[in-house]
Design an enzyme around this catalytic site. Structure first.
Site, PDB file in Angstrom:
ATOM      1  N   HIS A  83     -10.959 -11.638  -6.677  1.00 14.43           N
ATOM      2  CA  HIS A  83     -10.604 -10.819  -5.514  1.00 14.43           C
ATOM      3  C   HIS A  83      -9.786  -9.601  -5.927  1.00 14.43           C
ATOM      4  O   HIS A  83      -9.761  -8.597  -5.211  1.00 14.43           O
ATOM      5  CB  HIS A  83      -9.794 -11.633  -4.499  1.00 14.43           C
ATOM      6  N   HIS A 108      -0.912  -5.896  -8.313  1.00 16.35           N
ATOM      7  CA  HIS A 108      -2.372  -6.023  -8.359  1.00 16.35           C
ATOM      8  C   HIS A 108      -2.997  -4.773  -7.753  1.00 16.35           C
ATOM      9  O   HIS A 108      -2.283  -3.905  -7.243  1.00 16.35           O
ATOM     10  CB  HIS A 108      -2.805  -7.297  -7.614  1.00 16.35           C
ATOM     11  N   THR A 193      -2.602  -8.433   2.989  1.00 10.44           N
ATOM     12  CA  THR A 193      -3.922  -7.881   3.318  1.00 10.44           C
ATOM     13  C   THR A 193      -5.049  -8.839   2.946  1.00 10.44           C
ATOM     14  O   THR A 193      -6.219  -8.495   3.053  1.00 10.44           O
ATOM     15  CB  THR A 193      -4.165  -6.526   2.611  1.00 10.44           C
TER      16      THR A 193
HETATM   17 ZN    ZN Z   1      -2.765  -6.135  -2.249  1.00 12.44          ZN
END
Ligand code: ZN
Length: 242
Positions: A83, A108, A193
């Site tokens: 992801h 990230h 998110t």
């Molecule tokens: Zn993020």
């Protein structure tokens, strides 16, 4: 009730694990963002009123305190979760905000950006995820525009790990070196998110972008295999401070 994740939950929330346990979700298709809230009751917050990302606009003037970060060289390893590409950070780097101390846990990347600034999308957005002792989260978001090679990204990896893999960071890297000279920021209250989309996250989006090369941005996109930006969420009753 206020959401106060345990540290174990926190690592799960912020997709630190190479293989994510629990309910499967994706960025497209039947398990895509439009359906996250319906996949499991644990993801109910994904249909909340204070979700991220947002288009940052319609600012309210405020006397925001200067961004107070004290970061040491602490990037330890890079994980490709499928992801995102995420870099774990050793304890000892902090953000001071609202009189609280938040530890930098990981950062990230999203390709393209999740938040937008006055309707502008960027090809890359970094999220520096911090947590205080109670598990409250604060994310410093950093936009990248396409330009020269980013020297800090270049130090983090020669090539990215395959999906599900982890690799060590070969040299000492202080993420402070990736931040722009001007640390002015926008502030709003939002959410994770990614599922479970927990709210109550302090969001600080740096106004000044930094640069990364098209090859660096493409390598991150290729490593994840698809765009990993959640669509914009309604601002609703929130204010965005500047
Ligand atoms: Zn993020």
């Amino acid at each position: 009730m206020k959401f106060a994740p345990s540290l174990a939950t926190l690592f799960f929330c912020t997709h630190a694990l190479a293989v994510t346990p629990g309910t499967n979700w994706e960025y497209s298709g039947e398990t895509g963002p439009e359906n996250w809230a319906k996949l499991t009751p644990e993801f109910n917050a994904c249909s909340g009123k204070n979700q991220s990302p947002v288009n940052l606009d319609g600012f309210v003037e405020a006397e925001l305190e200067p961004l107070m970060v004290s970061y040491a060289a602490g990037a330890s390893e890079v994980v490709n979760s499928g992801h995102t590409v995420q870099v774990a950070y050793k304890p000892g780097s902090t953000l001071t905000l609202d009189g609280k101390t938040f530890q930098l846990i990981q950062f990230h990347f999203h390709m393209p950006s999740e938040n937008q600034i006055k309707g502008q999308s960027y090809p890359l957005e970094g999220h520096l995820v911090h947590a205080d002792e109670a598990g409250n989260l604060a994310v410093v978001a950093l936009m990248f525009k396409e330009g020269e090679q980013n020297p800090v990204l270049a130090k983090l990896w020669d090539s990215l790990p395959a999906e599900g893999d982890t690799q060590p960071i070969p040299t000492a890297v202080n993420i402070r070196d990736m931040l722009p000279a001007d640390l002015d920021y926008y502030r709003f209250s939002g959410s994770l998110t990614t599922p479970p989309c927990s709210e109550g996250v302090r969001w600080l989006v740096l106004k000044q972008p930094v640069v990364a090369s098209s090859a660096q941005i493409q390598a991150l996109t290729d490593a994840v295999g698809e765009a990993n930006n959640r669509p914009l969420q309604p601002v609703n009753a929130r204010v965005i401070l500047q």
